[in-house]
Design a protein around this motif. Structure first.
Motif, PDB file in Angstrom:
ATOM      1  N   ARG A   1    -106.123  61.883  62.503  1.00 35.40           N
ATOM      2  CA  ARG A   1    -105.117  62.311  63.480  1.00 35.40           C
ATOM      3  C   ARG A   1    -104.382  61.113  64.077  1.00 35.40           C
ATOM      4  O   ARG A   1    -103.149  61.121  64.201  1.00 35.40           O
ATOM      5  CB  ARG A   1    -105.783  63.123  64.585  1.00 35.40           C
ATOM      6  CG  ARG A   1    -104.804  63.940  65.441  1.00 35.40           C
ATOM      7  CD  ARG A   1    -105.479  64.520  66.662  1.00 35.40           C
ATOM      8  NE  ARG A   1    -105.786  63.462  67.624  1.00 35.40           N
ATOM      9  CZ  ARG A   1    -104.877  62.947  68.473  1.00 35.40           C
ATOM     10  NH1 ARG A   1    -103.631  63.393  68.473  1.00 35.40           N
ATOM     11  NH2 ARG A   1    -105.223  61.997  69.293  1.00 35.40           N
TER      12      ARG A   1
ATOM     13  N   LEU B   1    -101.963  59.599  61.554  1.00 35.84           N
ATOM     14  CA  LEU B   1    -100.766  60.421  61.375  1.00 35.84           C
ATOM     15  C   LEU B   1     -99.819  60.293  62.565  1.00 35.84           C
ATOM     16  O   LEU B   1     -98.589  60.365  62.401  1.00 35.84           O
ATOM     17  CB  LEU B   1    -101.166  61.888  61.180  1.00 35.84           C
ATOM     18  CG  LEU B   1    -101.893  62.218  59.871  1.00 35.84           C
ATOM     19  CD1 LEU B   1    -102.337  63.676  59.862  1.00 35.84           C
ATOM     20  CD2 LEU B   1    -101.011  61.932  58.666  1.00 35.84           C
ATOM     21  N   CYS B   2    -100.375  60.115  63.762  1.00 39.23           N
ATOM     22  CA  CYS B   2     -99.540  59.964  64.960  1.00 39.23           C
ATOM     23  C   CYS B   2     -98.730  58.666  64.926  1.00 39.23           C
ATOM     24  O   CYS B   2     -97.676  58.559  65.555  1.00 39.23           O
ATOM     25  CB  CYS B   2    -100.409  59.985  66.214  1.00 39.23           C
ATOM     26  SG  CYS B   2    -101.022  61.627  66.655  1.00 39.23           S
TER      27      CYS B   2
ATOM     28  N   GLN C   1     -92.516  62.148  61.970  1.00 35.67           N
ATOM     29  CA  GLN C   1     -93.960  62.292  61.950  1.00 35.67           C
ATOM     30  C   GLN C   1     -94.347  63.651  61.376  1.00 35.67           C
ATOM     31  O   GLN C   1     -93.725  64.666  61.679  1.00 35.67           O
ATOM     32  CB  GLN C   1     -94.533  62.155  63.358  1.00 35.67           C
ATOM     33  CG  GLN C   1     -94.459  60.746  63.925  1.00 35.67           C
ATOM     34  CD  GLN C   1     -95.141  60.647  65.274  1.00 35.67           C
ATOM     35  OE1 GLN C   1     -95.228  61.621  66.008  1.00 35.67           O
ATOM     36  NE2 GLN C   1     -95.619  59.449  65.611  1.00 35.67           N
TER      37      GLN C   1
ATOM     38  N   LYS D   1     -97.774  65.850  61.190  1.00 32.74           N
ATOM     39  CA  LYS D   1     -99.132  65.885  61.712  1.00 32.74           C
ATOM     40  C   LYS D   1     -99.935  67.008  61.066  1.00 32.74           C
ATOM     41  O   LYS D   1     -99.452  67.699  60.167  1.00 32.74           O
ATOM     42  CB  LYS D   1     -99.098  66.016  63.235  1.00 32.74           C
ATOM     43  CG  LYS D   1     -98.360  64.842  63.893  1.00 32.74           C
ATOM     44  CD  LYS D   1     -98.335  64.945  65.400  1.00 32.74           C
ATOM     45  CE  LYS D   1     -97.577  63.769  66.005  1.00 32.74           C
ATOM     46  NZ  LYS D   1     -97.555  63.843  67.480  1.00 32.74           N
TER      47      LYS D   1
ATOM     48  N   ASP E   1    -101.673  69.837  65.713  1.00 32.88           N
ATOM     49  CA  ASP E   1    -101.977  68.421  65.941  1.00 32.88           C
ATOM     50  C   ASP E   1    -103.234  68.274  66.797  1.00 32.88           C
ATOM     51  O   ASP E   1    -103.260  67.530  67.781  1.00 32.88           O
ATOM     52  CB  ASP E   1    -100.786  67.712  66.597  1.00 32.88           C
ATOM     53  CG  ASP E   1    -101.057  66.229  66.836  1.00 32.88           C
ATOM     54  OD1 ASP E   1    -101.840  65.639  66.061  1.00 32.88           O
ATOM     55  OD2 ASP E   1    -100.512  65.668  67.812  1.00 32.88           O
TER      56      ASP E   1
END
Length: 345
Positions: free
Chosen positions: A279, A282-283, A298, A300, A334
């Motif tokens: 996570r 990906l952020c 982005q 997510k 997310d």
């Protein structure tokens, strides 16, 4: 196990298969080809009925839909590969048997052994059966080489062919359990590995956990940028998982934009730590189009975690992780949800 149609029938099924692929704008992947060949041949009744229902309702049939049909209705999905290997084996066996018949003396026992192998080929079910036949044929050809010097040159060729077929079998096994797009393990390979981990967990009383991950708003990416970009995004996610997981972990494409990460000897806290790494990465990541450099932004993901409970099936632990993942999606995306934190059965 084998396709038994004549050459003319096989040709007609091939023509129909290619027509279906063109009609539905599908690429000629092994999965797509296998599904439509089985549909054309009519031998897989449940698959045919499922596709007929989809066609009657005029629902879409893209690559992901066909892959789902493959996973659900072609339980013996390896049989195309196994059938091809058995055809080669039968030809070799026939050739070797001819060599033996042409000789005299103490090779008669080998002829009996070869006849026995021919009988065994009528009851082949999986890769292990094929391996067993190949190994027996290798042993028999070695014995023939020792017994009949006159055949050594001719038999050497068959022995080398068998060794090459053995290598092909190893490659075919890997391909049959690998997702062609991402290079990750597919559902078939995942199911086999899950069974191994269930046995290990029972024997060693050690936990394992699974993470179910779904890319957020993946449909919007496809709709905005096209399916080729969507495919590239799936490959990008696969690369992330491959770089993050340990050597004994398993990252698999579960279907569509869903992935599953299997973490042996890992409790739910450890699985959460892995999920948080994904996570966080990906952020921080900005996705762009490779050719033009155009910014996608982005992308997510929502994740659900479940720790295996002794006695449950592989499908049951996956279902629990799936429920947790859908809870993550329904509460804002997310995010990571652990199944044991839910008020679900």
């Amino acid at each position: 196990m084998n396709y038994s149609e004549s050459n003319s029938q096989a040709g007609e099924f091939l023509r129909l298969t290619l027509g279906f692929l063109a009609q539905h704008n599908l690429s000629a992947t092994p999965v797509n080809y296998t599904v439509w060949y089985e549909y054309a041949s009519g031998k897989n009744l449940k698959l045919r009925q499922a596709i007929d229902r989809i066609l009657e309702k005029k629902l879409p049939l893209n690559n992901n839909h066909v892959e789902a049909l493959y996973q659900k209705f072609i339980s013996d999905g390896d049989r195309v590969v196994i059938s091809r290997l058995l055809t080669k084996l039968n030809l070799m066996l026939r050739e070797i048997t001819t060599y033996v018949v042409e000789t005299e003396g103490d090779l008669s026992t080998h002829g009996q052994a070869l006849d026995s192998l021919a009988d065994q080929m009528t009851d082949i079910h999986d890769y292990d059966d094929v391996k067993n036949i190949i190994n027996q044929m290798l042993d028999t050809t070695k014995a023939i080489l020792q017994s009949g010097a006159r055949l050594q040159t001719r038999m050497k060729v068959s022995s080398e062919d068998l060794k090459q077929l053995h290598k092909e079998l190893e490659v075919s096994q890997k391909e049959a359990r690998t997702d062609s797009l991402t290079g990750l393990t597919n559902r078939r390979g995942l199911e086999k590995r899950l069974e191994i981990e269930r046995i290990r967990a029972r024997q060693n009383n050690s936990p394992f956990s699974v993470i179910m991950l779904d890319i957020d708003h993946f449909k919007a990416v496809n709709d905005t940028f096209g399916h080729l970009v969507g495919d590239s995004l799936l490959k990008g996610f696969a690369d992330i998982f491959s770089n993050l997981v340990r050597r004994n972990d398993l990252a698999a494409r579960y279907g569509g934009e869903e992935f599953l990460i299997l973490l042996p000897e890992t409790n739910v806290e450890g699985a959460y730590a892995v999920s948080e790494k994904i996570r966080t990465l990906l952020c921080k990541k900005e996705w762009t189009l490779k050719d033009s450099g155009k910014r996608i932004g982005q992308i997510k993901a929502s994740m659900g975690i479940a720790q295996y409970k002794l006695g449950e099936t592989g499908n049951e632990v996956i279902t629990r992780a799936d429920k947790a993942m859908y809870q993550a999606k329904s509460t804002g995306r997310d995010r990571i949800v652990i199944h044991s934190d839910l008020n679900l059965c």
